[in-house]
Design an enzyme around this catalytic site. Sequence first.
Site, PDB file in Angstrom:
ATOM      1  N   GLY A  13       1.198 -15.759 -13.245  1.00  0.00           N
ATOM      2  CA  GLY A  13       2.148 -14.272 -13.146  1.00  0.00           C
ATOM      3  C   GLY A  13       3.224 -14.337 -13.988  1.00  0.00           C
ATOM      4  O   GLY A  13       3.063 -14.624 -15.056  1.00  0.00           O
ATOM      5  N   TYR A 147      11.649 -13.436   2.641  1.00  0.00           N
ATOM      6  CA  TYR A 147      11.722 -13.355   0.979  1.00  0.00           C
ATOM      7  C   TYR A 147      12.996 -12.769   0.673  1.00  0.00           C
ATOM      8  O   TYR A 147      13.662 -13.081  -0.529  1.00  0.00           O
ATOM      9  CB  TYR A 147      10.408 -12.572   0.602  1.00  0.00           C
ATOM     10  CG  TYR A 147      10.261 -12.545  -0.814  1.00  0.00           C
ATOM     11  CD1 TYR A 147       9.527 -13.439  -1.633  1.00  0.00           C
ATOM     12  CD2 TYR A 147      10.683 -11.473  -1.525  1.00  0.00           C
ATOM     13  CE1 TYR A 147       9.242 -13.278  -2.975  1.00  0.00           C
ATOM     14  CE2 TYR A 147      10.477 -11.225  -2.999  1.00  0.00           C
ATOM     15  CZ  TYR A 147       9.738 -12.252  -3.601  1.00  0.00           C
ATOM     16  OH  TYR A 147       9.484 -12.154  -4.876  1.00  0.00           O
TER      17      TYR A 147
HETATM   18  N1  CAA Z   1       7.060   0.076   2.166  1.00  0.00           N
HETATM   19  C1  CAA Z   1       6.818   1.240   3.081  1.00  0.00           C
HETATM   20  N2  CAA Z   1       6.120   0.922   4.191  1.00  0.00           N
HETATM   21  C2  CAA Z   1       5.317   0.068   4.155  1.00  0.00           C
HETATM   22  C3  CAA Z   1       5.411  -1.114   3.450  1.00  0.00           C
HETATM   23  C4  CAA Z   1       6.455  -1.002   2.321  1.00  0.00           C
HETATM   24  N3  CAA Z   1       6.435  -1.798   1.453  1.00  0.00           N
HETATM   25  N4  CAA Z   1       4.764  -2.023   3.826  1.00  0.00           N
HETATM   26  C5  CAA Z   1       4.073  -1.719   4.978  1.00  0.00           C
HETATM   27  N5  CAA Z   1       4.464  -0.397   5.307  1.00  0.00           N
HETATM   28  C6  CAA Z   1       4.057   0.439   6.354  1.00  0.00           C
HETATM   29  C7  CAA Z   1       2.636   0.761   6.624  1.00  0.00           C
HETATM   30  O1  CAA Z   1       2.314   1.540   5.730  1.00  0.00           O
HETATM   31  C8  CAA Z   1       2.379   0.999   7.822  1.00  0.00           C
HETATM   32  O2  CAA Z   1       2.794   2.307   7.894  1.00  0.00           O
HETATM   33  P1  CAA Z   1       1.740   3.343   8.758  1.00  0.00           P
HETATM   34  O3  CAA Z   1       1.529   2.648  10.409  1.00  0.00           O
HETATM   35  O4  CAA Z   1       2.692   4.551   8.776  1.00  0.00           O
HETATM   36  O5  CAA Z   1       0.653   3.561   8.154  1.00  0.00           O
HETATM   37  C9  CAA Z   1       3.312   0.119   8.445  1.00  0.00           C
HETATM   38  O6  CAA Z   1       4.351  -0.068   7.560  1.00  0.00           O
HETATM   39  C10 CAA Z   1       2.814  -1.104   9.204  1.00  0.00           C
HETATM   40  O7  CAA Z   1       2.286  -1.859   8.075  1.00  0.00           O
HETATM   41  P2  CAA Z   1       0.945  -2.511   8.174  1.00  0.00           P
HETATM   42  O8  CAA Z   1      -0.147  -1.696   9.092  1.00  0.00           O
HETATM   43  O9  CAA Z   1       0.288  -3.155   6.707  1.00  0.00           O
HETATM   44  O10 CAA Z   1       1.216  -3.749   9.292  1.00  0.00           O
HETATM   45  P3  CAA Z   1       0.920  -5.065   9.135  1.00  0.00           P
HETATM   46  O11 CAA Z   1       1.565  -5.862  10.467  1.00  0.00           O
HETATM   47  O12 CAA Z   1      -0.624  -5.288   9.207  1.00  0.00           O
HETATM   48  O13 CAA Z   1       1.539  -5.779   7.664  1.00  0.00           O
HETATM   49  C11 CAA Z   1       2.930  -6.039   5.937  1.00  0.00           C
HETATM   50  C12 CAA Z   1       2.921  -5.666   7.584  1.00  0.00           C
HETATM   51  C13 CAA Z   1       2.817  -7.795   6.129  1.00  0.00           C
HETATM   52  C14 CAA Z   1       4.411  -5.904   5.921  1.00  0.00           C
HETATM   53  C15 CAA Z   1       2.205  -5.474   5.144  1.00  0.00           C
HETATM   54  O14 CAA Z   1       2.122  -4.008   5.259  1.00  0.00           O
HETATM   55  C16 CAA Z   1       2.624  -5.814   3.865  1.00  0.00           C
HETATM   56  O15 CAA Z   1       2.194  -6.944   3.003  1.00  0.00           O
HETATM   57  N6  CAA Z   1       3.245  -4.934   2.954  1.00  0.00           N
HETATM   58  C17 CAA Z   1       3.843  -5.078   1.856  1.00  0.00           C
HETATM   59  C18 CAA Z   1       5.449  -5.417   1.727  1.00  0.00           C
HETATM   60  C19 CAA Z   1       5.770  -5.980   0.617  1.00  0.00           C
HETATM   61  O16 CAA Z   1       6.442  -4.796  -0.078  1.00  0.00           O
HETATM   62  N7  CAA Z   1       5.835  -7.122  -0.131  1.00  0.00           N
HETATM   63  C20 CAA Z   1       5.993  -7.343  -1.305  1.00  0.00           C
HETATM   64  C21 CAA Z   1       5.270  -8.224  -2.027  1.00  0.00           C
HETATM   65  S1  CAA Z   1       5.562  -8.155  -3.657  1.00  0.00           S
HETATM   66  C22 CAA Z   1       6.909  -9.240  -4.122  1.00  0.00           C
HETATM   67  O17 CAA Z   1       7.398  -9.700  -2.975  1.00  0.00           O
HETATM   68  C23 CAA Z   1       7.239  -9.402  -5.500  1.00  0.00           C
HETATM   69  C24 CAA Z   1       8.563  -8.946  -5.665  1.00  0.00           C
HETATM   70  O18 CAA Z   1       9.479  -9.582  -5.865  1.00  0.00           O
HETATM   71  C25 CAA Z   1       8.769  -7.217  -5.564  1.00  0.00           C
END
Ligand code: CAA
Length: 241
Positions: A13, A147
């Site tokens: 990464g 995080y």
């Molecule tokens: N921004 C806006 N909305 C989000 C979101 C985000 N990042 N993540 C989830 N949502 C929304 C989904 O679209 C969903 O909305 P709807 O019901 O209207 O469709 C709602 O929140 C619930 O999401 P899930 O159905 O996915 O719920 P879940 O419980 O299965 O999973 C979660 C929740 C684990 C947060 C998953 O959505 C996820 O992994 N989201 C991404 C979170 C994220 O942004 N992580 C960053 C990783 S990269 C990183 O960390 C590197 C860095 O430094 C930038």
Amino acid sequence: MSRVALVTGGTRGIGAAISIALKGAGYRVAANYAGNDEKAQAFSEVTGVPVFKWDVSDYAACAAGVAKIEEAFGPVEVLVNNAGITRDAMFHKMTPSQWTEVVNVNLNGLFNMTHPVWSGMRDRNFGRVVNISSINAQKGQMGQANYSASKAGDIGFTKALAQEGAAKGITVNAICPGYIGTEMVRAIPEKVLNERIIPQIPVGRLGEPEEVARCVVFLASDDAGFITGSTLSANGGQFFV
Ligand code: CAA
């Protein structure tokens, strides 16, 4: 003799890009990794960067790892605290272990890695510590209470330590990458990434690991000696502090 740089999480990464960029800038680079032996060996073969396995959440392992690297290559003058993990979950579903694992690596790892190199940097009146934080430390992120908290802690650590290091020629800075095209980001559900995240990035794309690596090379350089305690955002315009 060129300086020794140690990059944690330096075989994959953003960390891999940092190791390669520092090597390209003339440093003797050692890359730490925690898990994936196969990928680490492949990285080492391709790049010629030696790799060392230990867990940054384990203080004794960090001290032993630093001692081994210093014995082989000389004092670590540049430390890049890049190792980080995600255990994303909405807070109501987050388990105590998801909280603790993330804090142990992303925040406690900075203490564990910086402490063993700090006295040497003070003695030599030179050091560069670059901590890879995150846009999600700055703005918070749903699904990342663990995080976001750990990465915000990295910024506090940076600012405090910068004050301690300043009179000793040691700079301590943080970089806050936005969403970069790595495995960590590609693990986000595709629908969330495409519909919720990429549209929020004004430049219209994920960042490249090399775009973060170039920030590290600058902050590690002699040219950046007046910059300390700062937080450099590289996020495609997604969030301004
Ligand atoms: N921004 C806006 N909305 C989000 C979101 C985000 N990042 N993540 C989830 N949502 C929304 C989904 O679209 C969903 O909305 P709807 O019901 O209207 O469709 C709602 O929140 C619930 O999401 P899930 O159905 O996915 O719920 P879940 O419980 O299965 O999973 C979660 C929740 C684990 C947060 C998953 O959505 C996820 O992994 N989201 C991404 C979170 C994220 O942004 N992580 C960053 C990783 S990269 C990183 O960390 C590197 C860095 O430094 C930038």
